[in-house]
Design a protein around this motif. Sequence first.
Motif, PDB file in Angstrom:
ATOM      1  N   LEU A  26       6.971 -20.855   3.343  1.00 23.16           N
ATOM      2  CA  LEU A  26       7.777 -20.554   2.161  1.00 23.16           C
ATOM      3  C   LEU A  26       8.556 -21.785   1.705  1.00 23.16           C
ATOM      4  O   LEU A  26       8.686 -22.040   0.498  1.00 23.16           O
ATOM      5  N   PHE A  58      12.317 -17.593  -5.217  1.00 23.77           N
ATOM      6  CA  PHE A  58      11.835 -16.212  -5.266  1.00 23.77           C
ATOM      7  C   PHE A  58      13.048 -15.295  -5.258  1.00 23.77           C
ATOM      8  O   PHE A  58      13.801 -15.259  -4.284  1.00 23.77           O
ATOM      9  N   ILE A  73      12.168 -10.116  -3.172  1.00 29.69           N
ATOM     10  CA  ILE A  73      11.232 -10.208  -2.040  1.00 29.69           C
ATOM     11  C   ILE A  73      11.133  -8.856  -1.357  1.00 29.69           C
ATOM     12  O   ILE A  73      12.146  -8.170  -1.155  1.00 29.69           O
ATOM     13  N   ARG A 117      16.426 -14.820   3.320  1.00 29.41           N
ATOM     14  CA  ARG A 117      16.201 -15.881   2.336  1.00 29.41           C
ATOM     15  C   ARG A 117      17.448 -15.986   1.473  1.00 29.41           C
ATOM     16  O   ARG A 117      17.731 -15.069   0.677  1.00 29.41           O
ATOM     17  N   ASP A 152       8.395 -10.833  -6.661  1.00 30.53           N
ATOM     18  CA  ASP A 152       7.690 -12.103  -6.826  1.00 30.53           C
ATOM     19  C   ASP A 152       7.303 -12.728  -5.488  1.00 30.53           C
ATOM     20  O   ASP A 152       6.717 -13.808  -5.452  1.00 30.53           O
ATOM     21  N   CYS A 153       7.615 -12.019  -4.384  1.00 31.48           N
ATOM     22  CA  CYS A 153       7.154 -12.453  -3.061  1.00 31.48           C
ATOM     23  C   CYS A 153       7.117 -11.253  -2.136  1.00 31.48           C
ATOM     24  O   CYS A 153       8.030 -10.405  -2.166  1.00 31.48           O
ATOM     25  N   VAL A 165       6.541 -10.586   2.056  1.00 33.27           N
ATOM     26  CA  VAL A 165       6.320 -11.136   3.386  1.00 33.27           C
ATOM     27  C   VAL A 165       6.085  -9.983   4.357  1.00 33.27           C
ATOM     28  O   VAL A 165       6.651  -8.899   4.190  1.00 33.27           O
ATOM     29  N   LEU A 214       3.212  -7.227  -6.465  1.00 36.53           N
ATOM     30  CA  LEU A 214       3.606  -8.578  -6.850  1.00 36.53           C
ATOM     31  C   LEU A 214       3.464  -8.786  -8.353  1.00 36.53           C
ATOM     32  O   LEU A 214       2.538  -8.263  -8.984  1.00 36.53           O
ATOM     33  N   GLY A 256       2.749 -14.173  -8.054  1.00 32.38           N
ATOM     34  CA  GLY A 256       3.630 -13.894  -6.924  1.00 32.38           C
ATOM     35  C   GLY A 256       2.965 -14.259  -5.612  1.00 32.38           C
ATOM     36  O   GLY A 256       1.741 -14.281  -5.492  1.00 32.38           O
ATOM     37  N   LEU A 257       3.774 -14.551  -4.603  1.00 27.91           N
ATOM     38  CA  LEU A 257       3.284 -15.082  -3.330  1.00 27.91           C
ATOM     39  C   LEU A 257       3.284 -14.005  -2.246  1.00 27.91           C
ATOM     40  O   LEU A 257       4.258 -13.269  -2.088  1.00 27.91           O
ATOM     41  N   THR A 313      -1.771 -16.611   3.552  1.00 25.96           N
ATOM     42  CA  THR A 313      -1.085 -17.074   2.348  1.00 25.96           C
ATOM     43  C   THR A 313      -1.998 -16.815   1.161  1.00 25.96           C
ATOM     44  O   THR A 313      -3.183 -17.167   1.191  1.00 25.96           O
ATOM     45  N   TRP A 317      -1.949 -15.555  -3.412  1.00 25.76           N
ATOM     46  CA  TRP A 317      -1.182 -15.384  -4.643  1.00 25.76           C
ATOM     47  C   TRP A 317      -1.757 -14.256  -5.478  1.00 25.76           C
ATOM     48  O   TRP A 317      -2.979 -14.051  -5.515  1.00 25.76           O
TER      49      TRP A 317
END
Length: 293
Positions: free
Chosen positions: A55, A62, A65, A77, A113-114, A116, A138, A142-143, A262, A264
Amino acid sequence: MLVAAGRTGHKAVVPEITDIFDRAARRRRRDRAQPAFPRFDFVRAAMLDGIAERLDSVKRDFADILDLGCFDAGFARPGARIARLDPGFAFARAAGGVQADEDRLPFADASFDCVVSAGVLDQVNDLPGALTLARRVLRPDGLFLGAFVGGGSLPTLRAAFRAAEGDRPAARLHPPIDVRSAGDLLVRAGFALPVADVETLEVDYGNFATMLDDLRGMAATNLLKTRVALTRGTLAAAAASFAVAADADGRTHERVDIVFLTAWAPDASQPKPAKRGSATSSLAQALAQARKS
């Protein structure tokens, strides 16, 4: 099979997803592990470290999350709004989050937008579905960052149970997901720019019982719906086999392979692969030029 009505009124046959894991047992074991989890969080801590590194390498902020499978809310974060979800009631309540399974997300599309996820994806019944839902919640571009225990992990424990049960071993560990399969699942779920890689964690144990305590403490014991109860004889034989594998100092080495994901959510701004046939020179020409230089 499940039957669903299509837009035209005709009936379409949809494959039924058969649960591999016992959802109720998973919730119970997570609830049982919650009070003492900080004593057994070393594998998830390694996952969170890897996620944080990945990240940090993204030069972007971001704001919203989703922590998918939050355990004790160890993911943080600064400056971000973090929604927490866990399949266990006790973890979800302590984290101020929502209790739900990863393949049954209660969030609207394009909410984050993220996303995890550390330490849960290897226990999800419909993993392709869970990854698809993660992609849907997302926003464009977005990740997604995930980590889970992958194929190749716990070889000493697997060998101990095989030796203990002989020619008719029961299923004691979950079906492994290797790094190549994980990458394919990201593509199948509709992610763009997917990357899957592996990092290895080495752990030493003085005895078999301590390893089992760790697995219980991190809610990582057998959750298969077809699981067979362990007998005292099987446990004793497995412990003996585990001890035989010890080194001169009496320590038995175990390995945990952590698969990191990982990817997107697709967006028009992302780089696209070159069109087939658009190369201006052939591979043969490039190799010939390299030999000359």
